[in-house]
Enzyme design. Structure first.
Site, PDB file in Angstrom:
ATOM      1  N   GLU A 115      43.662  12.582 -30.269  1.00 37.42           N
ATOM      2  CA  GLU A 115      44.561  11.461 -30.574  1.00 37.42           C
ATOM      3  C   GLU A 115      44.569  10.502 -29.394  1.00 37.42           C
ATOM      4  OE1 GLU A 115      48.371  13.281 -31.033  1.00 37.42           O
ATOM      5  OE2 GLU A 115      47.682  14.594 -32.640  1.00 37.42           O
ATOM      6  N   LYS A 117      46.200   8.695 -26.389  1.00 37.74           N
ATOM      7  CA  LYS A 117      47.355   8.992 -25.548  1.00 37.74           C
ATOM      8  C   LYS A 117      48.056   7.672 -25.251  1.00 37.74           C
ATOM      9  CE  LYS A 117      48.736  11.259 -21.223  1.00 37.74           C
ATOM     10  NZ  LYS A 117      49.735  10.255 -20.936  1.00 37.74           N
ATOM     11  N   ASP A 119      50.684   5.190 -23.721  1.00 35.06           N
ATOM     12  CA  ASP A 119      51.458   5.116 -22.483  1.00 35.06           C
ATOM     13  C   ASP A 119      52.792   4.453 -22.777  1.00 35.06           C
ATOM     14  OD1 ASP A 119      52.183   5.278 -19.876  1.00 35.06           O
ATOM     15  OD2 ASP A 119      50.930   3.618 -19.193  1.00 35.06           O
ATOM     16  N   TYR A 228      53.749  12.181 -33.004  1.00 30.04           N
ATOM     17  CA  TYR A 228      52.597  13.084 -33.015  1.00 30.04           C
ATOM     18  C   TYR A 228      52.979  14.554 -33.081  1.00 30.04           C
ATOM     19  CZ  TYR A 228      53.878  12.280 -28.145  1.00 30.04           C
ATOM     20  OH  TYR A 228      54.580  12.096 -26.990  1.00 30.04           O
ATOM     21  N   LYS A 316      42.303  11.610 -19.302  1.00 29.80           N
ATOM     22  CA  LYS A 316      42.700  10.249 -18.948  1.00 29.80           C
ATOM     23  C   LYS A 316      41.499   9.311 -18.815  1.00 29.80           C
ATOM     24  CE  LYS A 316      46.586   9.407 -17.443  1.00 29.80           C
ATOM     25  NZ  LYS A 316      47.613   9.922 -16.575  1.00 29.80           N
ATOM     26  N   CYS A 413      61.512 -19.144   8.844  1.00 27.71           N
ATOM     27  CA  CYS A 413      62.497 -19.699   9.782  1.00 27.71           C
ATOM     28  C   CYS A 413      61.885 -20.107  11.111  1.00 27.71           C
ATOM     29  CB  CYS A 413      63.623 -18.695  10.006  1.00 27.71           C
ATOM     30  SG  CYS A 413      63.104 -17.264  10.961  1.00 27.71           S
ATOM     31  N   CYS A 426      60.061 -10.303  11.459  1.00 29.67           N
ATOM     32  CA  CYS A 426      60.814 -11.482  11.891  1.00 29.67           C
ATOM     33  C   CYS A 426      62.183 -11.036  12.362  1.00 29.67           C
ATOM     34  CB  CYS A 426      60.958 -12.486  10.742  1.00 29.67           C
ATOM     35  SG  CYS A 426      62.258 -13.719  11.048  1.00 29.67           S
ATOM     36  N   CYS A 432      67.461 -16.038   8.892  1.00 28.24           N
ATOM     37  CA  CYS A 432      66.186 -16.413   8.267  1.00 28.24           C
ATOM     38  C   CYS A 432      66.407 -16.525   6.760  1.00 28.24           C
ATOM     39  CB  CYS A 432      65.136 -15.343   8.591  1.00 28.24           C
ATOM     40  SG  CYS A 432      63.625 -15.477   7.608  1.00 28.24           S
TER      41      CYS A 432
HETATM   42  S1  IVH Z   1      51.485  15.824 -27.094  1.00 30.64           S
HETATM   43  C1  IVH Z   1      53.891  19.451 -27.007  1.00 30.64           C
HETATM   44  N1  IVH Z   1      50.254  13.643 -27.912  1.00 30.64           N
HETATM   45  O1  IVH Z   1      51.908  11.782 -22.727  1.00 30.64           O
HETATM   46  C2  IVH Z   1      53.549  18.034 -27.128  1.00 30.64           C
HETATM   47  N2  IVH Z   1      51.626  13.475 -25.977  1.00 30.64           N
HETATM   48  O2  IVH Z   1      51.411  12.586 -19.953  1.00 30.64           O
HETATM   49  C3  IVH Z   1      53.134  17.459 -25.843  1.00 30.64           C
HETATM   50  N3  IVH Z   1      51.776  11.225 -25.028  1.00 30.64           N
HETATM   51  O3  IVH Z   1      54.750  13.775 -22.315  1.00 30.64           O
HETATM   52  C4  IVH Z   1      52.764  16.050 -25.923  1.00 30.64           C
HETATM   53  N4  IVH Z   1      50.463  10.244 -26.499  1.00 30.64           N
HETATM   54  O4  IVH Z   1      54.955  11.665 -23.797  1.00 30.64           O
HETATM   55  C5  IVH Z   1      51.080  14.183 -26.994  1.00 30.64           C
HETATM   56  N5  IVH Z   1      49.136  11.817 -28.769  1.00 30.64           N
HETATM   57  C6  IVH Z   1      49.956  12.325 -27.863  1.00 30.64           C
HETATM   58  C7  IVH Z   1      50.537  11.555 -26.828  1.00 30.64           C
HETATM   59  C8  IVH Z   1      51.371  12.171 -25.894  1.00 30.64           C
HETATM   60  C9  IVH Z   1      51.222  10.079 -25.422  1.00 30.64           C
HETATM   61  C10 IVH Z   1      52.644  11.354 -23.845  1.00 30.64           C
HETATM   62  C11 IVH Z   1      53.758  12.351 -23.996  1.00 30.64           C
HETATM   63  C12 IVH Z   1      53.550  13.328 -22.861  1.00 30.64           C
HETATM   64  C13 IVH Z   1      52.760  12.514 -21.905  1.00 30.64           C
HETATM   65  C14 IVH Z   1      51.996  13.383 -20.931  1.00 30.64           C
END
Ligand code: IVH
Length: 665
Positions: A115, A117, A119, A228, A316, A413, A426, A432
């Site tokens: 999936e 991730k 932010d 998710y 990441k 100043c 400074c 100032c």
């Molecule tokens: S699963 C048990 N799935 O990333 C479930 N997290 O850096 C654990 N996050 O704390 C999380 N997209 O807030 C999961 N597709 C995704 C996500 C996701 C973003 C966040 C989540 C987690 C953080 C970790």
């Protein structure tokens, strides 16, 4: 008179229809009616509810707007602990994960779901019999802050699930709240125009909006949510993560982004690469992918570490970088008089955020990186981090400017700058203008006196026009004074005036932090406030009494004493008190990390090692230098040392900077 039961029926019908159109618009991106048709349905419902106040329910679409502010954010226990994820960056770590997961699940062909991730801000949202009951931030994973009032104003979040009322019992959803990048940019433009500091990232903006006490402006910002995971949807209904995502969609919940089912590492790698290359095409910040064991029934076999599941991992993306040119380098004077070089850049978008300036830290850093005006440089922005000039990009054949030199005199100043090593200072104090201005902004900042509207532009004008010569002068400002400032009208002047006057009762530590005493950050302020209880007691304390406070070093103690000994400061404090500023004794800070042992390795972007240590200790945790079976967490920055391997050997929980920040939050 209309018949009440007819009204009740129509009200119900209207709610159903509005909910459906909200879903079509916000979740499915496929509206079926025009805005004005929608408004009509909405108005009719409002009217009927007005006539029948008994029939108003908290999950009615009308209740999303105009709700009353709350006085503070209540704490709520999560239905299930909100676990985080181990984050990795390398192929090897991912193949290890896949192999181990298959091994422990006892299925050599086990599939995974990949999936995006997102932010965003982690949230838990709870529905009872298909109706929204509450939502909370992640907090310390067990307990978060109740943000139901602001979440209700998020139209993308359904107040009723689609199957309701067949959706019996409780469902607790796990997901992210995000501000789309275009909304983030728009919000920041308005903030800057109003003189408020812009949010650094969409994630911070989402957190700032949802944690507001007053929900009234949340609706217009178009926050998005995505889900998710869920507790309360059992294995019979969704045996796999893949089926769970479908089930969430069926319930009318937003599940953003396309996920894929992976039968091999190659599949995951392909998804990672495709998403990485196209991440700028999305309206949301995506900082990696999450790989999850598909069979939900096998998760138990893998179990969880204390704060992250072993059946999922975050892979990441590398930080985003862009090239641009340094148009100029200026020297900025901070609140404490520190004079730092700042690069003014040809504005460049780094992952959806326009970057036009970046700190260059200090003159030695500039010389080490050999950065000069006119150079082409690489600007980097990783996650939440403030943009940084990472390095110079040599342009063969292009003539360069002279190396940067530190000016002799303060650009604000004209006082002679004092140098010590890489640092420049400074000495003029609040004589100032730049320092006074920065002090005003610091005084009014969130976390300090929290005076909304006292931004940089306003502070600059107050100083320039001689309306304010020290912070106590703020309390003498009239609405008429403020009305005269550029960018102000009667209403905004009244608002700022009220914001100043209404924020006089603050916890003592906030006032101490707001005063900008050298070496006194949030942590020292808290320790001092706890130890001395009142401002009067601290004012009269001797250096040795201050020095005795746990966590306060001699240098800080001396600086505090010197601050309170100075006549000018004493006079300002007296005037603050006369104006009605009244610091309150503070409640205990809590001990979320009580008994936990940490090891730090590599360099973090947001904290020095000392700062990270302080953050941990302040919450009751401990930092040691090497990894052992006693270690609970290893915090890993860039270029980690062998401690990272030790952590793998000991199977210690590993936190990247994001996860560490989340834990501190
Ligand atoms: S699963 C048990 N799935 O990333 C479930 N997290 O850096 C654990 N996050 O704390 C999380 N997209 O807030 C999961 N597709 C995704 C996500 C996701 C973003 C966040 C989540 C987690 C953080 C970790």
């Amino acid at each position: 008179m209309s018949d009440i039961s007819d009204d009740a029926e129509r009200i119900e019908e209207l709610r159903e229809r509005i909910n459906r159109h909200d879903r079509l618009y916000y979740v499915e991106n496929a509206p079926e009616i025009s805005d004005s048709e929608y408004d009509e349905l909405f108005k009719e419902l409002q009217k009927l509810e007005q006539d029948n106040p008994d029939l108003v329910t908290s999950d009615s679409p009308t209740q999303r707007v105009g709700a009353e502010p709350v006085s503070e954010l209540d704490k709520v226990d999560h239905v299930a602990p909100m676990l985080s994820l181990d984050a990795v960056h390398s192929v090897q770590e991912i193949t290890d994960f896949i192999e181990r997961a298959r091994d422990e699940a006892g299925d050599t062909d086990a599939t995974f779901v990949a999936e995006p991730k997102f932010d965003g801000l982690s949230i838990e949202v709870v529905y009872d019999d298909g109706r929204f009951v509450r939502g909370a931030t992640r907090g310390n994973a067990e307990t978060g802050e109740d943000i139901s009032h602001t979440l209700r104003a998020v139209r993308a979040l359904p107040m009723r699930l689609v199957d309701a009322p067949d959706t019996e019992g409780q469902i607790a959803l796990r997901g992210e709240a995000m501000l789309p990048v275009p909304s983030f940019q728009k919000l920041n433009r308005t903030r800057v125009e109003r003189g408020d500091a812009p949010f650094t990232t969409p994630r911070n903006a989402a957190a700032g909006l949802l944690r507001r006490l007053d929900p009234s402006q949340v609706e217009e910002t178009r926050l998005a949510v995505t889900f998710y995971d869920a507790t309360g949807i059992d294995i019979d209904t969704a045996a796999t993560q893949w089926a769970l995502l479908d089930r969430l969609r069926d319930l009318g919940l937003p599940v953003l982004g396309d996920s894929v089912r992976c039968g091999s590492f190659e599949d995951a790698k392909e998804f990672h690469g495709t998403l990485r290359d196209s991440r700028d095409d999305f309206d949301y910040e995506i900082d990696g992918i999450v790989l999850k064991l598909d069979a939900r029934g096998d998760r138990d076999a893998l179990g969880t570490r204390s704060r992250s599941p072993r059946w999922a991992i975050a892979w990441k993306f590398p930080p985003r970088t862009e090239e641009t040119r340094i148009a100029d380098i200026v020297f900025s004077v901070g609140r404490t008089g520190a004079v730092t070089p700042v690069a003014l850049l040809d504005p460049v978008e780094v992952g959806g955020v326009t970057v036009a300036r970046a700190t260059l830290h200090n003159i030695e850093d500039v010389h080490r990186k050999d950065i000069r005006v006119g150079d082409t440089v690489r600007v980097e922005r990783a996650g939440d981090v403030i943009p940084e000039v990472a390095e110079r990009v040599p342009q063969p054949g292009v003539e360069r400017a002279d190396p940067l030199e530190m000016p002799d005199r303060c650009p604000s100043c004209g006082a002679k700058i004092e140098r010590s090593g890489p640092h420049a200072h400074c000495p003029a104090g609040i004589a100032c203008p730049a320092q006074l201005q920065a002090r005003l902004v610091h005084y009014g900042a969130r976390g300090a006196m929290d005076i909304e509207g006292l931004g940089e532009k306003t502070a600059e004008q107050l100083v320039e026009r001689g309306l304010v010569e020290d912070i106590a002068d703020l309390y003498d400002l009239s609405v008429a004074n403020l009305e005269d400032l550029d960018g102000f009208a009667h209403q905004s002047a009244q608002k700022l005036h009220d914001a100043i006057q209404d924020r006089k009762q603050v916890p003592l530590d906030r006032l101490l932090g707001a005063l900008g005493i050298r070496h006194v950050g949030a942590d020292a302020a808290r320790r001092l406030a706890r130890a001395f209880g009142t401002l009067e007691a601290l004012r009269e304390a001797a250096t040795r009494d201050i020095d005795r406070v746990a966590g306060i070093g001699t240098e800080t103690a001396e600086s505090v004493r010197a601050f309170f000994a100075e006549d000018r400061n004493r006079e300002v404090l007296d005037r603050l008190c006369q104006a009605g500023v009244s610091p309150q004794p503070i409640k205990d800070a809590g001990s979320s990390l009580e008994g936990k042992t940490f090891v730090l390795t590599g360099s973090l972007k947001n904290w020095t090692r000392e700062e990270a240590t302080e953050e941990i200790e302040r919450r009751g945790g401990r930092v040691t230098s090497s990894v052992s079976s006693e270690t609970d967490y290893v915090v890993v920055g860039t270029d980690p040392g062998s401690k990272l391997e030790d952590a793998h050997d000991e199977e210690t929980d590993i936190l990247d900077e994001d996860a560490f920040r989340e834990m501190l939050d």
